[in-house]
Every structure is written in C-alpha cells, then in structure tokens.
Design a protein around this motif. Sequence first.
Motif, short mmCIF file in Angstrom:
data_model
loop_
_atom_site.label_atom_id
_atom_site.label_comp_id
_atom_site.label_asym_id
_atom_site.label_seq_id
_atom_site.Cartn_x
_atom_site.Cartn_y
_atom_site.Cartn_z
N ARG A 1 0.81 -1.22 0.00
CA ARG A 1 0.00 0.00 0.00
C ARG A 1 0.84 1.27 0.00
O ARG A 1 0.30 2.38 -0.04
N SER A 2 2.16 1.14 0.04
CA SER A 2 3.04 2.30 0.11
C SER A 2 3.03 3.13 -1.16
O SER A 2 3.45 4.29 -1.14
N GLY A 3 2.59 2.55 -2.26
CA GLY A 3 2.59 3.26 -3.53
C GLY A 3 3.92 3.19 -4.27
O GLY A 3 4.07 3.73 -5.36
N LYS A 4 4.89 2.51 -3.68
CA LYS A 4 6.19 2.36 -4.33
C LYS A 4 6.08 1.34 -5.47
O LYS A 4 5.28 0.41 -5.42
N THR A 5 6.92 1.50 -6.49
CA THR A 5 6.87 0.59 -7.63
C THR A 5 7.65 -0.69 -7.38
O THR A 5 7.62 -1.59 -8.21
N SER A 6 8.32 -0.77 -6.24
CA SER A 6 9.12 -1.94 -5.94
C SER A 6 9.12 -2.21 -4.43
O SER A 6 9.27 -1.28 -3.63
N VAL A 7 8.91 -3.47 -4.06
CA VAL A 7 9.01 -3.90 -2.67
C VAL A 7 10.16 -4.89 -2.60
O VAL A 7 10.15 -5.91 -3.28
N TRP A 8 11.17 -4.56 -1.80
CA TRP A 8 12.34 -5.42 -1.64
C TRP A 8 12.20 -6.19 -0.34
O TRP A 8 11.94 -5.62 0.71
N VAL A 9 12.38 -7.50 -0.41
CA VAL A 9 12.31 -8.35 0.78
C VAL A 9 13.66 -9.06 0.90
O VAL A 9 14.00 -9.90 0.07
N ASP A 10 14.41 -8.70 1.93
CA ASP A 10 15.73 -9.29 2.17
C ASP A 10 15.54 -10.56 3.00
O ASP A 10 15.07 -10.52 4.12
N CYS A 11 15.93 -11.69 2.42
CA CYS A 11 15.75 -13.01 3.05
C CYS A 11 17.06 -13.59 3.56
O CYS A 11 17.13 -14.77 3.91
N GLY A 12 18.10 -12.79 3.61
CA GLY A 12 19.44 -13.28 3.94
C GLY A 12 19.59 -13.95 5.30
O GLY A 12 20.49 -14.75 5.49
N MET A 13 18.72 -13.64 6.24
CA MET A 13 18.83 -14.22 7.58
C MET A 13 18.01 -15.49 7.75
O MET A 13 18.04 -16.13 8.79
N LEU A 14 17.28 -15.87 6.71
CA LEU A 14 16.39 -17.03 6.81
C LEU A 14 17.10 -18.33 6.47
O LEU A 14 17.93 -18.37 5.56
N ASP A 15 16.76 -19.38 7.20
CA ASP A 15 17.26 -20.72 6.90
C ASP A 15 16.24 -21.51 6.11
O ASP A 15 16.58 -22.44 5.38
#
Length: 120
Positions: A38-52
């Motif tokens: 809902r932020s209106g941004k054209t891109s949502v970045w999801v950093d998964c680096g800490m996930l196993d």
Amino acid sequence: MHVIYHELLPESYLLILAPGRPGQPESVLARWLRRARRSGKTSVWVDCGMLDSLSTEAARLLWDTHFQLQEQHAQLVLVHVPERVKRELLEQELGPASCIVPTLLDAARQAHWHDWSMEA
C-alpha cells in the motif's frame, strides 16, 4: 517470521526478515507485506538473507504479494535468498516467479529497469 527492519526508500519499500518460532502464524509478515504493498512504491524489496527456511504460509504470502504488486504495475524483489529458501519458494510456485537478485544494489538496478520499461 519477524520483520526486523523496514524502510520507505525513495523508489522502493524495504523489509528485512528474520526467522520466527516454528509453527507461529505469519500474521506479522502479512501485515508488513500489506503495508509495503500500500506504500505506492513501484518496488518492494524483501531481504531473506537471515532465513534458513520458509514456511508454506510465508511462501504463499510472498506469492500473493507478488501477484498483487503485478496488478498495481509494481514488483516484488527478493534479495539475499539462500538456496534452501529459493527451493521452498519455488515448490509453492503459483505462476511466473518474482524477481530474485543477489544484492540490494541489484534490487536498485532492477527497480530502475522496471521503472524505465513501464515508461517505454
């Protein structure tokens, strides 16, 4: 799953994920993904680096967000995705995959390319 960091950037919305307790509902992740969408941004970045690993519910939430963002002419970009998480996500594949990039710099490049291609 926990969202340990979030930031509204000039061209995107960034979420950094960390593991939660096994079997815990993914309501926190759902809430933050909804907020990012809902932020209106054209891109949502999801950093998964800490996930196993990735729960089935978390994978479904990411897929749902991916498709909802596509409908808004925006994109979900997954960053620092470990191989196991990538496999778990692709096992739940519901259609064309979201963008997966190795670094946040690549996510920024992808966002610029996406914005440019939408204008053309």
